[in-house]
Design an enzyme around this catalytic site. Structure first.
Site, PDB file in Angstrom:
ATOM      1  N   PRO A 290      -5.839   7.001  28.398  1.00 37.35           N
ATOM      2  CA  PRO A 290      -6.392   8.276  27.917  1.00 37.35           C
ATOM      3  C   PRO A 290      -6.657   8.211  26.422  1.00 37.35           C
ATOM      4  CG  PRO A 290      -4.030   8.488  28.272  1.00 37.35           C
ATOM      5  CD  PRO A 290      -4.410   7.119  28.753  1.00 37.35           C
ATOM      6  N   ASP A 460      -5.291   5.877  21.421  1.00 38.11           N
ATOM      7  CA  ASP A 460      -4.522   6.099  22.645  1.00 38.11           C
ATOM      8  C   ASP A 460      -3.751   7.410  22.488  1.00 38.11           C
ATOM      9  OD1 ASP A 460      -2.808   6.080  24.796  1.00 38.11           O
ATOM     10  OD2 ASP A 460      -2.214   3.980  24.571  1.00 38.11           O
ATOM     11  N   HIS A 461      -4.144   8.420  23.281  1.00 34.46           N
ATOM     12  CA  HIS A 461      -3.547   9.743  23.122  1.00 34.46           C
ATOM     13  C   HIS A 461      -2.115   9.815  23.645  1.00 34.46           C
ATOM     14  CE1 HIS A 461      -3.573  13.784  21.954  1.00 34.46           C
ATOM     15  NE2 HIS A 461      -4.791  14.130  22.326  1.00 34.46           N
ATOM     16  N   ARG A 462      -1.615   8.772  24.290  1.00 34.38           N
ATOM     17  CA  ARG A 462      -0.231   8.773  24.745  1.00 34.38           C
ATOM     18  C   ARG A 462       0.738   8.622  23.580  1.00 34.38           C
ATOM     19  NH1 ARG A 462      -0.532   3.991  29.034  1.00 34.38           N
ATOM     20  NH2 ARG A 462      -1.561   3.089  27.196  1.00 34.38           N
TER      21      ARG A 462
END
Length: 488
Positions: A290, A460-462
């Site tokens: 994501p 990386d939105h994590r």
């Protein structure tokens, strides 16, 4: 590695103790001492060996390699550590060395051919006396690999027998008894037929199937049990038996191309190179992460002026941007972090800036390791060396797969903005556009023309959030707009 000496020697002892019962044994010990017999000492011999040269794993993502060229020919004498063959991995061409002395007896995988990692690509003999045996071993391996490809071809052979079997209009097993006998002896029945056989206590092994390739259908079980088949059962049976007369494999093969768009007349299909296949795999893998994107404008007047000063000393704009990014990452370590398992993330202790470089037939990312610790001039020198090795396909694995942050610069081609795809295993990638004159208004409302470039970061939105990325870009912008710290 087991020693050859241990395999050829056996130490054994034999005693002369009497086999009489224990009470009588004790007196005999005092009267006659125990004597040990040792087996004759064997002469230790070292047998010469035939060894295989394996396809090495040149990177963590490599599953197969392509033989670019054999440096040595059959019959050449090799020394330990000497280059034998050049292998194309997913990112570079690398020389493969031999770990043993010997003679290259046979080449199993020729130039231009591919082999999976761990497969034998050549045979090494220790002495000339073993060359013939090594060649025979190589021939057997080639024959085994060829036979593994051949078996699928005879499989369509039984298919012609199926169309010759007319689909029975009524459940009459007699006409199809012969074709069913030609097939495998294993009983094949539909799930519903098995259920009916249990209900009516019919021995399914004695029933002759009327379905495709002798398959036992529900109608066959009803006929064997003396039950008149219902209309609801007869209808589907007849249709099902009329359609699958064609071979299932042929049907699947014919259906597969239909899912693809038709080829344009006169078009040419070109298979992926090893590098293109690796890039394709990485791009598909990146779709599972994501990501989000943040853009930021940066004024580059001061950076452009600095570049004009240091360019005669061999400093490139790529080195300047990599150094600025590395200095910003020191203050924002989360942007330099990575998440690989989806359950945790890692703060990388090193800041390794990977820079995308287009080469003939693909894309590669040479890595400027510890970019924050190198001065600008040493960083530029290192970058030139990496580019030369990349274009010659001579990069070592650690020189292209150890990046923690990636920089992609298309500004040199006049591209004003673009989005980059996040490489697997990294937290962020920066896309740098061209620096162009732009009308800018200051705080007092006065207009002026300044050089401005747009940078877009994909993250990386994590592990990286919007505020983290915004703070990083602000720091990067300040370093670029006041670049004196880059030369320190």
């Amino acid at each position: 590695m087991a020693s050859p000496f241990l395999s050829n020697t056996t130490i054994s002892f034999c005693s002369s103790l009497s086999s009489s019962p224990l009470p009588r044994l004790l007196p005999s010990i005092s009267s006659s001492p125990i004597r040990f017999k040792s087996t004759p000492r064997r002469i230790l011999t070292v047998r010469s060996k035939i060894r295989e040269i394996f396809m090495p794993a040149l990177s963590s993502t490599m599953t197969e390699g392509k033989i670019v060229s054999w440096v040595k020919s059959e019959g050449d004498v090799l020394s330990k550590g000497e280059s034998v063959v050049v292998v194309e991995s997913d990112k570079a061409d690398m020389d493969v060395e031999t770990f043993y002395d010997g003679i290259l007896a046979a080449i199993v995988v020729g130039e231009g051919e591919t082999a999976p990692v761990g497969a034998a690509i050549g045979i090494l003999a220790e002495t000339e006396d073993e060359i013939a045996e090594a060649k025979a071993k190589a021939a057997s391996k080639s024959g085994a690999s060829a036979s593994s490809v051949l078996p699928p071809s005879p499989s369509p052979a039984p298919a012609p027998a199926a169309p010759s079997t007319p689909a029975p209009p009524k459940p009459t097993p007699a006409p199809v008894a012969a074709p069913a006998a030609e097939g495998p002896r294993k009983t094949v029945a539909t799930p519903y037929a098995k259920k009916l056989a249990k209900q009516h206590k019919v021995d399914i092994g004695s029933v002759v199937g009327t379905g495709p390739y002798g398959r036992i259908t529900a109608a066959d079980i009803e006929a064997a049990a003396g039950i008149s088949p219902s209309k609801t059962n007869v209808g589907p049976v007849v249709v099902a038996e009329a359609k699958p007369a064609a071979p299932p494999k042929a049907t699947a093969a014919a259906a597969a191309p239909s899912s693809l768009p038709p080829s344009v007349p006169g078009s040419t299909v070109v298979p992926f190179t090893t590098m293109q296949a690796a890039v394709s795999k990485n791009m598909v893998e990146s779709l599972s992460v994501p990501t989000f994107r943040v853009g930021y404008p940066v004024i580059t007047d001061a950076l452009d002026a600095l570049y004009l000063k240091v360019k005669p000393k061999g400093v490139t704009m790529t080195a300047l941007l990599a150094k600025a990014a590395a200095m910003a990452l020191v203050l924002h370590p989360v942007v330099n972090a990575s998440c690989k398992d989806g359950k945790s993330f890692t703060y990388n202790s090193n800041i390794n800036i990977a820079v995308a470089v287009a080469i003939n037939g693909g894309l590669i990312t040479p890595v400027l390791q510890d970019a924050d610790k190198l001065d600008l001039y040493l960083l530029s020198q290192k970058w030139k060396e990496l580019v030369e090795k990349a274009r010659a396909k001579q990069l070592q694995p650690q020189e292209y797969n150890s990046g923690t942050f990636t920089l992609s610069n298309l500004g040199m081609f006049g591209v004003d903005r673009f989005d980059a795809i996040l490489p697997p295993g990294q937290g962020a990638i920066m896309a740098v556009g061209a620096s162009k004159p732009t009308v800018v208004a200051d705080a007092d409302g006065f207009f002026s023309v300044k050089n401005k470039m747009l940078v877009n970061v994909t993250a990386d939105h994590r592990i990286i959030y919007g505020a983290d990325l915004a703070a990083f870009l602000q720091t990067f912008s300040k370093i670029v707009e006041n670049p004196d710290s880059l030369t320190l």
